[in-house]
Design a protein around this motif. Sequence first.
Motif, PDB file in Angstrom:
ATOM      1  N   GLY A  93      60.779  48.957  34.659  1.00 38.46           N
ATOM      2  CA  GLY A  93      61.026  49.132  36.085  1.00 38.46           C
ATOM      3  C   GLY A  93      59.761  49.336  36.905  1.00 38.46           C
ATOM      4  N   GLU A  94      58.598  49.235  36.256  1.00 42.70           N
ATOM      5  CA  GLU A  94      57.337  49.435  36.982  1.00 42.70           C
ATOM      6  C   GLU A  94      56.951  48.167  37.733  1.00 42.70           C
ATOM      7  N   ILE A  95      56.304  48.390  38.873  1.00 40.35           N
ATOM      8  CA  ILE A  95      55.923  47.256  39.715  1.00 40.35           C
ATOM      9  C   ILE A  95      54.555  46.721  39.305  1.00 40.35           C
ATOM     10  N   GLY A  96      54.443  45.406  39.321  1.00 42.17           N
ATOM     11  CA  GLY A  96      53.162  44.758  39.030  1.00 42.17           C
ATOM     12  C   GLY A  96      53.157  43.363  39.617  1.00 42.17           C
ATOM     13  N   PHE A  97      52.112  42.632  39.298  1.00 44.05           N
ATOM     14  CA  PHE A  97      51.943  41.305  39.886  1.00 44.05           C
ATOM     15  C   PHE A  97      51.716  40.243  38.815  1.00 44.05           C
ATOM     16  N   ARG A  98      52.434  39.136  38.985  1.00 42.55           N
ATOM     17  CA  ARG A  98      52.074  37.938  38.236  1.00 42.55           C
ATOM     18  C   ARG A  98      51.054  37.224  39.123  1.00 42.55           C
ATOM     19  N   VAL A  99      49.872  36.945  38.573  1.00 43.61           N
ATOM     20  CA  VAL A  99      48.780  36.437  39.405  1.00 43.61           C
ATOM     21  C   VAL A  99      48.523  34.966  39.104  1.00 43.61           C
ATOM     22  N   LEU A 100      48.658  34.146  40.148  1.00 40.22           N
ATOM     23  CA  LEU A 100      48.301  32.732  40.054  1.00 40.22           C
ATOM     24  C   LEU A 100      46.990  32.533  40.791  1.00 40.22           C
ATOM     25  N   VAL A 101      46.202  31.623  40.310  1.00 42.87           N
ATOM     26  CA  VAL A 101      44.949  31.369  41.012  1.00 42.87           C
ATOM     27  C   VAL A 101      44.637  29.875  40.986  1.00 42.87           C
ATOM     28  N   GLY A 102      43.978  29.423  42.036  1.00 45.75           N
ATOM     29  CA  GLY A 102      43.495  28.037  42.044  1.00 45.75           C
ATOM     30  C   GLY A 102      44.489  27.002  42.508  1.00 45.75           C
ATOM     31  N   GLY A 103      45.515  27.425  43.229  1.00 49.24           N
ATOM     32  CA  GLY A 103      46.376  26.437  43.867  1.00 49.24           C
ATOM     33  C   GLY A 103      45.828  26.089  45.232  1.00 49.24           C
ATOM     34  N   GLY A 104      46.291  24.992  45.781  1.00 50.22           N
ATOM     35  CA  GLY A 104      45.855  24.665  47.138  1.00 50.22           C
ATOM     36  C   GLY A 104      46.137  23.224  47.464  1.00 50.22           C
ATOM     37  N   LEU A 105      46.111  22.929  48.757  1.00 51.13           N
ATOM     38  CA  LEU A 105      46.379  21.567  49.211  1.00 51.13           C
ATOM     39  C   LEU A 105      45.056  20.908  49.592  1.00 51.13           C
ATOM     40  N   GLY A 106      45.047  20.136  50.644  1.00 51.92           N
ATOM     41  CA  GLY A 106      43.793  19.487  51.036  1.00 51.92           C
ATOM     42  C   GLY A 106      43.480  18.294  50.156  1.00 51.92           C
TER      43      GLY A 106
ATOM     44  N   GLY B 109      48.630  26.263  41.381  1.00 52.91           N
ATOM     45  CA  GLY B 109      47.847  27.334  40.764  1.00 52.91           C
ATOM     46  C   GLY B 109      48.253  27.640  39.323  1.00 52.91           C
ATOM     47  N   SER B 110      47.319  28.254  38.585  1.00 52.61           N
ATOM     48  CA  SER B 110      47.570  28.615  37.192  1.00 52.61           C
ATOM     49  C   SER B 110      47.714  30.133  37.066  1.00 52.61           C
ATOM     50  N   GLN B 111      48.576  30.558  36.172  1.00 53.84           N
ATOM     51  CA  GLN B 111      48.737  31.991  35.937  1.00 53.84           C
ATOM     52  C   GLN B 111      47.530  32.509  35.156  1.00 53.84           C
ATOM     53  N   ILE B 112      46.877  33.561  35.677  1.00 46.97           N
ATOM     54  CA  ILE B 112      45.779  34.163  34.904  1.00 46.97           C
ATOM     55  C   ILE B 112      46.117  35.582  34.470  1.00 46.97           C
ATOM     56  N   CYS B 113      47.215  36.104  34.988  1.00 46.67           N
ATOM     57  CA  CYS B 113      47.618  37.431  34.531  1.00 46.67           C
ATOM     58  C   CYS B 113      49.134  37.500  34.649  1.00 46.67           C
ATOM     59  N   GLU B 114      49.787  37.896  33.572  1.00 45.00           N
ATOM     60  CA  GLU B 114      51.251  37.895  33.576  1.00 45.00           C
ATOM     61  C   GLU B 114      51.810  39.134  34.269  1.00 45.00           C
ATOM     62  N   PHE B 115      51.164  40.269  34.062  1.00 47.62           N
ATOM     63  CA  PHE B 115      51.651  41.506  34.689  1.00 47.62           C
ATOM     64  C   PHE B 115      50.472  42.435  34.954  1.00 47.62           C
ATOM     65  N   LEU B 116      50.094  42.490  36.201  1.00 44.93           N
ATOM     66  CA  LEU B 116      49.003  43.381  36.609  1.00 44.93           C
ATOM     67  C   LEU B 116      49.640  44.627  37.215  1.00 44.93           C
ATOM     68  N   PRO B 117      49.507  45.804  36.577  1.00 43.31           N
ATOM     69  CA  PRO B 117      50.087  47.009  37.173  1.00 43.31           C
ATOM     70  C   PRO B 117      49.540  47.230  38.590  1.00 43.31           C
ATOM     71  N   TRP B 118      50.417  47.657  39.505  1.00 43.22           N
ATOM     72  CA  TRP B 118      50.076  47.657  40.928  1.00 43.22           C
ATOM     73  C   TRP B 118      48.828  48.464  41.267  1.00 43.22           C
ATOM     74  N   GLN B 119      48.563  49.516  40.493  1.00 41.71           N
ATOM     75  CA  GLN B 119      47.402  50.375  40.798  1.00 41.71           C
ATOM     76  C   GLN B 119      46.097  49.571  40.798  1.00 41.71           C
ATOM     77  N   HIS B 120      46.106  48.464  40.064  1.00 39.78           N
ATOM     78  CA  HIS B 120      44.868  47.715  39.869  1.00 39.78           C
ATOM     79  C   HIS B 120      44.731  46.506  40.791  1.00 39.78           C
ATOM     80  N   LEU B 121      45.650  46.381  41.727  1.00 38.24           N
ATOM     81  CA  LEU B 121      45.648  45.164  42.556  1.00 38.24           C
ATOM     82  C   LEU B 121      44.282  44.885  43.197  1.00 38.24           C
ATOM     83  N   LEU B 122      43.712  45.908  43.847  1.00 36.98           N
ATOM     84  CA  LEU B 122      42.497  45.643  44.623  1.00 36.98           C
ATOM     85  C   LEU B 122      41.268  45.432  43.742  1.00 36.98           C
TER      86      LEU B 122
END
Lengths: 165, 552
Positions: free
Chosen positions: B195-208, B214-227
């Motif tokens: 039940g803990e909150i975290g982030f699935r992090v994608l990076v490197g997507g974009g248009l132009g 984008g590709s997933q580089i982290c499956e679950f980043l605990p929220w405390q570490h976002l910044l």
Amino acid sequence: MQRLIKNGEVVNDSWHLLDKDATLDGLPNSDSIIVPLALWLEHSHALKARDGGLGVWLDSDEEVESIADDLSQFQVVALNFPVFSDGRNYSNARLLRDRYQYQGEVRAIGDVLRDQLFFMQRCGFDAFDLRADRNADEALESLKDFSNTYQAATDQPLPLFRRRA
Amino acid sequence: MYIYDEYDQQIVEDRVKQFRDQTRRFLAGELSESEFLPLRLQNGLYVQRYAPMLRVAIPYGLISARQVRKLALIARQYDKGYVHFSTRQNVQFNWPALEDVPDILAHLAEVQMHAIQTSGNCIRNTTTDQFAGVAADELVDPRPWCEIIRQWSTFHPEFAFLPRKFKIAVNGAVADRAAIGVHDIGLNVVRNEAGEIGFRVLVGGGLGRTPIVGSQICEFLPWQHLLTYLDAILRVYNRYGRRDNKYKARIKILVKALTPEVFAEKVAAEWAHTKDGPATLTQQELDRVAGHFSAPAYQPFSGDDADYLAKREAEKGFNNWAMRNVHAHKVPGYAAVTLSLKPTAVAPGDADDKQLEAIADLADQFSFGELRVTHQQNLVLADVRQSDLYALWQACRKHGFATPNIGLLTDIICCPGGDFCALANAKSIPIAEAIQRTFDDLDYLHDIGDLDLNISGCMNACGHHHVGHIGVLGVDKKGQEFYQVSIGGNSGRDASIGQILGPSFSAEDMPSVMTKVIDVYIENRTPEEQFLDTFKRIGMAPFKERVYAAAN
């Protein structure tokens, strides 16, 4: 003598910055010099043997990791901005201060303009060698452009959210 | 919504003062054009085809009625009486005088608004789901995270001169209405099994120029570490992103060159030094920020409003609007409503000062004084009582935003194009209008169903053409304007980049090309299939055959 912003004041600069293609030939023994990275990497022994002050400068495509073990040798590390919009040396400055705890002078050189000084200062620069056509006394003002900042950086390791009343 | 405290207010006021002096020095000749350029861009000020364009930030698309009224005042007093809502959930003034911009910023600061980092090679406005906080399919409210990112990114000293612009999007729902797959960083707020909150992090997507998911580089980043984790990503990009070629300078090129795995390792190595440091988020800060996004004072209702349902039965026009423009709400008896800024013959996303005043009044009357801007360039009233929907519909009709076309073919995402933008190769607004005129039969439009048509006037893809189910890209061929069509793009979950249909078309051909593409879909679809499903099943060939056979 070039005028330099250092620790929030305009001072005369006694350091001599060597060109990127400088060699050991004819280097004065007792002047304070800032040498390009390549010269340091090739002739560190000879440079350490001199009497004068020693600094090194890195271009924006050179990595601060390459001098990490040598930092105690330098009174000045200068980071060059070939154009003011090249932001790589903001990260290099932070690494020098935050990761390697470098305590000497971190100097911005090259295309250094007043509107970037606030950010540079936050990243750990404490000396600014403004572009020659710019007025250092006027530029001093911009070090106080903002009275507060949100995020952690070198000048203020606590983000605002840990400081809010 | 987030309300500034004295620190936030002081920072925007300091900015007004700083930019006033920068503008003064530029006008006095103390700053050259090239020196002023990144300064004005980081304040959203472009020099455009006819006049400067000022892009004002609407952080993650949330705006109050009071702020909308201020935009109306600025439109009247400093512009030609209208504004344009953009695909980054921001708003643009097309005709301000450079000299007036500091005064405009001072007006904005009075209502906690600004133009900081709405352009330039820095971290841009973070975007999210327009139904954040009210969506029936939401798992975690993304708004507090967006605000935390807003503060972190505002005047971030290390990342003010990145290789290129940098865009972050956050999604917290089952559906992805924030297009996180096509952002430099896409964050999906999730809960783990505990039940803990975290982030699935994608990076490197974009248009132009080089559209990439984008590709997933982290499956679950605990929220405390976002910044600290964001700092690490940005630091790797700032140091190693290409700066020799602006077309290869986005983070997606670096991620692709290194491979997502190696990029992730570099980020992890960088992060190891700062993880758990002072920038680690605290529960106290999360609570403080989240407290600004607590639910408004909803009235208790047990289910759907009987009178609303009866009126839908009775009045076809109202029912059409309710089907398309009214959205499910997590609270019984409430609905979210999209105000369409896409009537035929109006540039998509434009609103004039009188409409803005009317919109502000509607927000006050029906939705707790708050609005959202969508990345499809419409506006949303997120908290409307079902029992008020009929009255709201009538008011919307009066002011011109009751077009019942949300999510349909005529709800076109469209950049300003060659009519306004100096970068454009071709016009986009007249193409949108011609297609809207061709598909003017509402029953037919509703029958076609959900369909994203996205139009960009150039490769920069402000109109997100790559991720339109049907995408249109304006191209220049020997000084003449042509239009390339792509099919199969998708900005939602499982985002995909559209495939090019074939050789481009003239502006006059576009309505008939669109008709043929739709015909192929109608003829081939099964009863359950939306356009994208049919395309995935039958592939490009039947579309290609029809469109080019007829052209010969």
